[in-house]
Design an enzyme around this catalytic site. Structure first.
Site, mmCIF file in Angstrom:
data_model
loop_
_atom_site.group_PDB
_atom_site.id
_atom_site.type_symbol
_atom_site.label_atom_id
_atom_site.label_comp_id
_atom_site.label_asym_id
_atom_site.label_seq_id
_atom_site.Cartn_x
_atom_site.Cartn_y
_atom_site.Cartn_z
ATOM 1 N N LYS A 1 -46.673 -24.314 -5.782
ATOM 2 C CA LYS A 1 -45.509 -23.717 -5.113
ATOM 3 C C LYS A 1 -45.776 -23.657 -3.609
ATOM 4 O O LYS A 1 -46.764 -23.065 -3.167
ATOM 5 C CB LYS A 1 -45.288 -22.320 -5.692
ATOM 6 C CG LYS A 1 -43.876 -21.806 -5.576
ATOM 7 C CD LYS A 1 -43.757 -20.513 -6.377
ATOM 8 C CE LYS A 1 -42.404 -19.899 -6.272
ATOM 9 N NZ LYS A 1 -42.379 -18.557 -6.890
HETATM 10 C C1 E4P Z 1 -39.166 -17.327 -7.311
HETATM 11 O O1 E4P Z 1 -39.925 -18.157 -7.737
HETATM 12 C C2 E4P Z 1 -39.562 -15.975 -6.901
HETATM 13 O O2 E4P Z 1 -40.751 -15.648 -7.560
HETATM 14 C C3 E4P Z 1 -38.596 -14.919 -7.305
HETATM 15 O O3 E4P Z 1 -37.546 -15.399 -8.097
HETATM 16 C C4 E4P Z 1 -38.221 -13.957 -6.232
HETATM 17 O O4 E4P Z 1 -37.369 -12.990 -6.778
HETATM 18 P P1 E4P Z 1 -37.074 -11.584 -6.079
HETATM 19 O O5 E4P Z 1 -36.061 -11.801 -5.028
HETATM 20 O O6 E4P Z 1 -36.547 -10.740 -7.203
HETATM 21 O O7 E4P Z 1 -38.389 -11.091 -5.527
#
Ligand code: E4P
Length: 217
Positions: free
Chosen positions: A87
């Site tokens: 990522k």
């Molecule tokens: C995506 O991969 C992130 O981990 C995640 O969806 C972020 O979500 P949040 O806005 O609830 O922190």
């Protein structure tokens, strides 16, 4: 649409996996910290534990924001397990890193996408997934679902193979709207998936069926 769970909590991942409909897991540094996982080796061990539970793609995020650092970290992560997806944040060096990993056949997920232009750039660089954060956009008065729809049109126009991974899902309606506009993947908390089960008429109908059955026995 693929269902990913957005957590580093092993129990939650097991519960979702046991449902039989889980296609993968996404994590981020905040989710790892929430589980109390700190220190490089513990973090790597935790990713391995997640890979042992889930048989789908598992996104593991780099901390570096420069090209060399992202490549170094990403290679360590990718070597952990075949299901690891590196990522990478949406920054300038991140685009170079996406291209580097794409050329090496290593899967990537470009995170922190908030515009269609960012998604287009990540797709050009060969990202396997792009992660538009729809909940965080909704939080500040933008339309997260509209962004998913916009990216869908762009990717279809040019037959990009990059998958749209709708992230920052906050509720069950987000999941349904993502499916309507053609997101390839959603990632959210288990509650957003379990909410799909619910309807009061299903519950009352089942209660009636069971009560009627009991009368006749
Ligand atoms: C995506 O991969 C992130 O981990 C995640 O969806 C972020 O979500 P949040 O806005 O609830 O922190």
């Amino acid at each position: 649409m693929k269902f990913f769970i957005d957590t580093a909590n092993l129990e939650g991942i097991k519960e979702a996996q046991d449902l039989g409909i889980l296609d993968g897991v996404t994590t981020n540094p905040s989710l790892m910290a929430k589980e109390g996982i700190t220190g490089q080796q513990n973090i790597l061990d935790h990713y391995l534990k997640i890979c042992e539970i889930s048989d789908g793609d598992v996104s593991a995020e780099v901390i570096s924001t420069d090209f060399d650092g992202m490549v170094k970290e990403g290679e360590i992560l990718a070597a952990l397990h075949p299901n690891i997806v590196v990522k990478i944040p949406m920054v300038k060096d991140g685009i170079k890193a996406l291209k580097y990993f794409s050329d090496k056949g290593i899967k990537t997920n470009c995170t922190l996408i908030f515009t269609a232009g960012q998604a287009l750039l990540a797709a050009k660089a060969g990202a396997t997934y792009v992660s538009p954060f729809i909940g965080r956009l909704d939080d500040i008065g933008y339309d997260g679902i509209e962004l998913i729809a916009q990216i869908r049109v762009i990717f279809d126009n040019y037959l990009f193979e990059t998958e749209i991974l709708a992230a920052s899902i906050r509720n069950t309606m987000h999941v349904i709207r993502c499916a309507e506009v053609g997101s390839d993947v959603m990632t959210g908390p288990l509650s957003s998936i379990l909410g799909l089960l619910k309807h009061p008429l299903t519950e009352s109908g089942l209660a009636q069926f069971l009560a009627d059955h009991a009368k006749g026995n």
